[in-house]
Design a protein around this motif. Sequence first.
Motif, PDB file in Angstrom:
ATOM      1  N   GLN A 172     -47.375  23.347  -6.004  1.00 62.74           N
ATOM      2  CA  GLN A 172     -47.549  24.451  -5.061  1.00 62.74           C
ATOM      3  C   GLN A 172     -46.847  25.703  -5.568  1.00 62.74           C
ATOM      4  OE1 GLN A 172     -46.140  23.265  -1.230  1.00 62.74           O
ATOM      5  NE2 GLN A 172     -47.493  21.503  -1.117  1.00 62.74           N
ATOM      6  N   GLU A 173     -47.554  26.808  -5.534  1.00 61.98           N
ATOM      7  CA  GLU A 173     -46.969  28.083  -5.975  1.00 61.98           C
ATOM      8  C   GLU A 173     -45.804  28.498  -5.072  1.00 61.98           C
ATOM      9  OE1 GLU A 173     -48.308  32.674  -6.630  1.00 61.98           O
ATOM     10  OE2 GLU A 173     -49.833  31.125  -6.890  1.00 61.98           O
ATOM     11  N   SER A 174     -45.895  28.185  -3.788  1.00 61.43           N
ATOM     12  CA  SER A 174     -44.831  28.570  -2.857  1.00 61.43           C
ATOM     13  C   SER A 174     -43.511  27.884  -3.203  1.00 61.43           C
ATOM     14  CB  SER A 174     -45.225  28.256  -1.416  1.00 61.43           C
ATOM     15  OG  SER A 174     -45.417  26.862  -1.256  1.00 61.43           O
ATOM     16  N   TYR A 175     -43.566  26.652  -3.716  1.00 60.14           N
ATOM     17  CA  TYR A 175     -42.357  25.943  -4.129  1.00 60.14           C
ATOM     18  C   TYR A 175     -41.647  26.707  -5.245  1.00 60.14           C
ATOM     19  CZ  TYR A 175     -39.395  22.595  -6.550  1.00 60.14           C
ATOM     20  OH  TYR A 175     -38.334  21.992  -7.167  1.00 60.14           O
TER      21      TYR A 175
ATOM     22  N   SER B   8     -37.506  30.264  -7.429  1.00 56.71           N
ATOM     23  CA  SER B   8     -37.183  31.494  -8.155  1.00 56.71           C
ATOM     24  C   SER B   8     -36.254  32.389  -7.329  1.00 56.71           C
ATOM     25  CB  SER B   8     -38.475  32.241  -8.495  1.00 56.71           C
ATOM     26  OG  SER B   8     -38.183  33.487  -9.048  1.00 56.71           O
ATOM     27  N   ILE B   9     -36.529  32.492  -6.058  1.00 54.28           N
ATOM     28  CA  ILE B   9     -35.694  33.296  -5.160  1.00 54.28           C
ATOM     29  C   ILE B   9     -34.297  32.692  -5.055  1.00 54.28           C
ATOM     30  CG2 ILE B   9     -35.380  33.987  -2.742  1.00 54.28           C
ATOM     31  CD1 ILE B   9     -38.492  34.204  -2.639  1.00 54.28           C
TER      32      ILE B   9
ATOM     33  N   LEU C  20     -30.811  34.548  -6.136  1.00 54.21           N
ATOM     34  CA  LEU C  20     -29.736  34.791  -5.174  1.00 54.21           C
ATOM     35  C   LEU C  20     -28.418  34.147  -5.595  1.00 54.21           C
ATOM     36  CD1 LEU C  20     -31.625  34.285  -1.806  1.00 54.21           C
ATOM     37  CD2 LEU C  20     -30.972  36.437  -2.883  1.00 54.21           C
ATOM     38  N   THR C  21     -28.487  32.998  -6.222  1.00 52.22           N
ATOM     39  CA  THR C  21     -27.254  32.275  -6.544  1.00 52.22           C
ATOM     40  C   THR C  21     -26.707  32.597  -7.930  1.00 52.22           C
ATOM     41  OG1 THR C  21     -28.545  30.364  -7.274  1.00 52.22           O
ATOM     42  CG2 THR C  21     -27.753  30.352  -4.995  1.00 52.22           C
ATOM     43  N   GLU C  22     -27.528  33.122  -8.802  1.00 50.60           N
ATOM     44  CA  GLU C  22     -27.074  33.388 -10.171  1.00 50.60           C
ATOM     45  C   GLU C  22     -25.852  34.303 -10.236  1.00 50.60           C
ATOM     46  OE1 GLU C  22     -28.903  34.318 -14.530  1.00 50.60           O
ATOM     47  OE2 GLU C  22     -29.834  35.321 -12.829  1.00 50.60           O
TER      48      GLU C  22
ATOM     49  N   LYS D 280     -25.467  43.319  -2.249  1.00 49.14           N
ATOM     50  CA  LYS D 280     -25.783  44.403  -1.313  1.00 49.14           C
ATOM     51  C   LYS D 280     -27.155  45.009  -1.626  1.00 49.14           C
ATOM     52  CE  LYS D 280     -23.617  48.768  -0.323  1.00 49.14           C
ATOM     53  NZ  LYS D 280     -22.331  49.463  -0.395  1.00 49.14           N
ATOM     54  N   HIS D 281     -27.538  44.991  -2.892  1.00 50.60           N
ATOM     55  CA  HIS D 281     -28.798  45.620  -3.301  1.00 50.60           C
ATOM     56  C   HIS D 281     -29.927  44.627  -3.571  1.00 50.60           C
ATOM     57  CE1 HIS D 281     -25.870  48.869  -4.056  1.00 50.60           C
ATOM     58  NE2 HIS D 281     -26.860  49.573  -3.576  1.00 50.60           N
ATOM     59  N   PHE D 282     -29.793  43.406  -3.056  1.00 49.18           N
ATOM     60  CA  PHE D 282     -30.891  42.455  -3.182  1.00 49.18           C
ATOM     61  C   PHE D 282     -32.123  43.035  -2.502  1.00 49.18           C
ATOM     62  CE2 PHE D 282     -28.265  38.359  -3.625  1.00 49.18           C
ATOM     63  CZ  PHE D 282     -28.520  38.303  -4.975  1.00 49.18           C
ATOM     64  N   ASP D 283     -33.252  42.754  -3.090  1.00 47.40           N
ATOM     65  CA  ASP D 283     -34.504  43.236  -2.515  1.00 47.40           C
ATOM     66  C   ASP D 283     -34.952  42.334  -1.377  1.00 47.40           C
ATOM     67  OD1 ASP D 283     -34.748  45.369  -4.277  1.00 47.40           O
ATOM     68  OD2 ASP D 283     -35.721  44.123  -5.788  1.00 47.40           O
ATOM     69  N   ILE D 284     -35.597  42.950  -0.413  1.00 48.77           N
ATOM     70  CA  ILE D 284     -36.206  42.196   0.678  1.00 48.77           C
ATOM     71  C   ILE D 284     -37.502  41.595   0.125  1.00 48.77           C
ATOM     72  CG2 ILE D 284     -37.309  42.420   2.933  1.00 48.77           C
ATOM     73  CD1 ILE D 284     -35.347  44.819   3.379  1.00 48.77           C
ATOM     74  N   ILE D 285     -37.689  40.314   0.346  1.00 52.28           N
ATOM     75  CA  ILE D 285     -38.894  39.630  -0.127  1.00 52.28           C
ATOM     76  C   ILE D 285     -39.630  39.129   1.107  1.00 52.28           C
ATOM     77  CG2 ILE D 285     -39.793  37.754  -1.548  1.00 52.28           C
ATOM     78  CD1 ILE D 285     -37.150  37.963  -3.161  1.00 52.28           C
TER      79      ILE D 285
END
Length: 142
Positions: free
Chosen positions: A18-21, A26-27, A31-33, A64-69
């Motif tokens: 599934q592409e959503s997985y 990836s998100i 976020l954790t990297e 603080k500058h993470f993009d909204i997805i």
Amino acid sequence: MGTEAKIRSRSERSLFLQESYWKRLSITVELTEPVFVFLRLVDSDKATTPFVYQWWNRLSETIKHFDIIPGHITKRDCQLMHRAVLDRWQSAHAHIHSAGLALNPRTHVNGELEKMTPEDRLEVKTGLKNWIKRYYNDDQKR
């Protein structure tokens, strides 16, 4: 392989297709990297105290500058993550981190203090003074 294992294997396989997985994965990595990079730096065998303050600031700014997805991360999520990092900084920050930054020659050569906000500069100066007072509590030693 038992029936239950075959069913689990089939459902796992369909999940991985599934592409959503992969989008969620990836998100999660994105976020954790920054947090893992920070932890690897702090947990190294090198002297890190002079740099902890800067690394925390960089981590805070990154979050603080993470993009909204859309459908995955909202503005509120980003604000909550940033608040969590700031709260952790408040509980983990010690005067020695401020002293390490203020006493690090690279800080002055690179103009790091001048780049900081007035509030952050005040925090560093106050932390340095408090650290000096703590370790040199006799006025004659200062």
